[in-house]
Design a protein around this motif. Structure first.
Motif, PDB file in Angstrom:
ATOM      1  N   PRO A   1       1.354  -0.830  -9.755  1.00 53.21           N
ATOM      2  CA  PRO A   1       2.244  -1.774  -8.729  1.00 53.21           C
ATOM      3  C   PRO A   1       2.435  -3.151  -9.289  1.00 53.21           C
TER       4      PRO A   1
ATOM      5  N   ASP B   1       2.233   1.781  -3.601  1.00 50.64           N
ATOM      6  CA  ASP B   1       1.256   2.156  -4.332  1.00 50.64           C
ATOM      7  C   ASP B   1       0.913   3.949  -4.010  1.00 50.64           C
TER       8      ASP B   1
ATOM      9  N   ARG C   1      -4.979  -1.280  -3.669  1.00 41.19           N
ATOM     10  CA  ARG C   1      -4.260  -0.356  -4.764  1.00 41.19           C
ATOM     11  C   ARG C   1      -5.183   0.198  -5.491  1.00 41.19           C
ATOM     12  N   ARG C   2      -4.492   1.155  -6.142  1.00 42.19           N
ATOM     13  CA  ARG C   2      -5.245   2.128  -7.188  1.00 42.19           C
ATOM     14  C   ARG C   2      -5.250   1.313  -8.682  1.00 42.19           C
TER      15      ARG C   2
ATOM     16  N   GLU D   1       0.687  -1.104  -0.064  1.00 40.05           N
ATOM     17  CA  GLU D   1      -0.023  -0.066   0.043  1.00 40.05           C
ATOM     18  C   GLU D   1       0.968   1.239   0.055  1.00 40.05           C
TER      19      GLU D   1
END
Length: 117
Positions: free
Chosen positions: A106, A57, A91-92, A54
């Motif tokens: 990522p 990210d 995550r994005r 995280e």
């Protein structure tokens, strides 16, 4: 992030301390102490890896490269099963402004592949 790491490590050490106390008082034998400790350490490692991913990210989201070439579209949770347990993290999801392709940045860094990605 430091407080999250401290909390995870404190929980792990408390669990180990409780198991060690149970060993010393005869409530737990050595073989079960080892098993419980392995489970606890595995759980802790999975949590730490989730926090690390995280953070990675977040670094990508804040980067000038990302801001120039990718728009943030969504945030999704991911679970990766490993031999020591499940690593969970958020995550994005990005969209490439040049191609409109949607990707998880990522995944290229850590080389985690999922059939639905």
């Amino acid at each position: 992030m430091n407080s999250i790491l401290q909390q995870i490590i404190t929980e792990m050490m408390t669990s180990f301390g409780n198991s060690a106390f149970d060993l010393l008082t005869g409530k737990l034998d050595f073989a079960n102490l080892v098993i419980e400790t392995q489970k606890s350490f595995g759980k802790t490692l999975c949590q730490l890896l989730g926090v690390m991913l995280e953070q990675q990210d977040q670094v990508l989201a804040d980067s000038s490269y990302r801001k120039q070439f990718f728009k943030i579209k969504d945030m999704r949770e991911r679970h990766v099963d490993t031999s020591i347990g499940t690593v969970s993290f958020r995550r994005r999801y990005y969209e490439d402004v040049r191609t409109n392709e949607r990707i998880f940045l990522p995944q290229f860094t850590i080389q985690v592949q999922h059939p639905d990605d």
